[in-house]
Design an enzyme around this catalytic site. Structure first.
Site, short mmCIF file in Angstrom:
data_model
loop_
_atom_site.label_atom_id
_atom_site.label_comp_id
_atom_site.label_asym_id
_atom_site.label_seq_id
_atom_site.Cartn_x
_atom_site.Cartn_y
_atom_site.Cartn_z
N THR A 133 9.94 -10.52 -12.30
CA THR A 133 10.03 -9.32 -13.13
C THR A 133 8.80 -8.46 -12.83
O THR A 133 7.68 -8.95 -12.81
CB THR A 133 10.11 -9.66 -14.62
OG1 THR A 133 11.37 -10.30 -14.88
CG2 THR A 133 10.01 -8.41 -15.49
N ASP A 165 2.90 -19.33 -10.92
CA ASP A 165 2.44 -20.71 -11.05
C ASP A 165 3.12 -21.59 -10.03
O ASP A 165 4.25 -21.31 -9.60
CB ASP A 165 2.77 -21.24 -12.46
CG ASP A 165 1.90 -20.62 -13.53
OD1 ASP A 165 0.67 -20.82 -13.47
OD2 ASP A 165 2.44 -19.95 -14.42
N GLN A 225 4.54 -7.49 -1.99
CA GLN A 225 4.39 -8.56 -1.02
C GLN A 225 3.90 -9.83 -1.70
O GLN A 225 3.06 -9.76 -2.59
CB GLN A 225 3.46 -8.15 0.12
CG GLN A 225 2.12 -7.65 -0.33
CD GLN A 225 1.35 -7.02 0.82
OE1 GLN A 225 1.70 -7.14 1.98
NE2 GLN A 225 0.27 -6.34 0.47
N GLU A 253 6.43 -5.09 -13.73
CA GLU A 253 6.02 -4.19 -14.81
C GLU A 253 5.63 -2.87 -14.15
O GLU A 253 4.50 -2.68 -13.74
CB GLU A 253 4.84 -4.78 -15.58
CG GLU A 253 5.12 -6.16 -16.14
CD GLU A 253 4.13 -7.21 -15.66
OE1 GLU A 253 3.16 -6.86 -14.99
OE2 GLU A 253 4.35 -8.39 -15.98
N GLY A 291 1.80 1.88 -3.59
CA GLY A 291 0.65 2.41 -4.31
C GLY A 291 0.35 3.85 -3.96
O GLY A 291 -0.04 4.65 -4.82
N ARG A 292 0.58 4.22 -2.73
CA ARG A 292 0.32 5.60 -2.29
C ARG A 292 1.34 6.58 -2.83
O ARG A 292 1.13 7.80 -2.75
CB ARG A 292 0.26 5.66 -0.76
CG ARG A 292 -0.97 4.96 -0.23
CD ARG A 292 -0.98 4.84 1.26
NE ARG A 292 -2.04 3.90 1.64
CZ ARG A 292 -2.38 3.63 2.88
NH1 ARG A 292 -1.76 4.24 3.88
NH2 ARG A 292 -3.33 2.77 3.14
N SER A 317 0.83 -1.20 0.00
CA SER A 317 0.00 0.00 0.00
C SER A 317 0.87 1.25 0.00
O SER A 317 0.52 2.26 -0.63
CB SER A 317 -0.96 0.00 1.19
OG SER A 317 -0.26 0.02 2.41
#
Length: 178
Positions: A120, A112, A139, A122, A98-99, A95
């Site tokens: 990797t 998988d 995480q 993006e 994201g913030r 978070s």
């Protein structure tokens, strides 16, 4: 179901989850924090072609950090090498990441069973933001698999991301038949 901290530790002890380097202080209630590795990459061409091998240029994040710019896709890599032999690993952004307006994956947050590698990333951003090698970036969350797995990812002949690396890996979409 998502594995708890105690179950993650039990699975590490059994060898069904491997995280290297591992530090107990990065274990959350039901996740493990991963960190940004020292390499980033960008695509050489501004226009990408899904049928073509789009080449990337790697560079090292300097000590003073690197400023990400909106409108550019950066490929990053986790500092941690992981193996997951009995669960489905999911990588989510923290978070706090994201913030800052940083997204760490466009669509590929699920691994998988049998994935054995660094992850990797993006990376894109909403506004210019300085990042640093070693900063917490995401995480890992582990889900229980229902049923037996027929072919583990690291045993698939057509798996495109099995080669162990410490650098980001470009899209291998061009290897698909379409």
């Amino acid at each position: 179901m998502i594995l708890s901290d105690k179950r993650i530790l039990e699975e590490i002890e059994k060898g069904t989850i491997i995280i290297s380097p591992f530090d107990r202080k990065y274990l959350g209630t039901n996740s493990y924090d991963v960190h940004l590795g020292k390499y980033l990459a960008t695509y050489k061409d501004r226009i990408l072609d899904a049928r073509k091998h789009n080449e990337i240029e790697h560079f090292e994040i300097p000590e003073e950090g690197y400023v990400l710019q909106p409108g550019t896709l950066y490929l990053g890599v986790t500092e941690e090498y992981t193996e997951t032999h009995a669960h489905v690993p999911f990588l989510e952004g923290k978070s706090s990441t994201g913030r800052l307006g940083i997204d760490i994956h466009a669509t590929a947050g699920k691994g998988d069973v049998g994935f054995c590698n660094t992850w990797t990333l993006e990376i894109s951003c909403a506004q210019p933001v300085r990042i640093y090698a070693g900063m917490p970036i995401g995480q890992l969350i582990y889900f229980v698999v229902e049923g037996e797995v027929e072919t583990m990812y690291n045993k698939k002949g057509n798996a495109k991301y099995n080669s162990r690396t410490i650098k980001p890996v470009e899209s291998m979409m061009w290897r698909n038949d379409f």
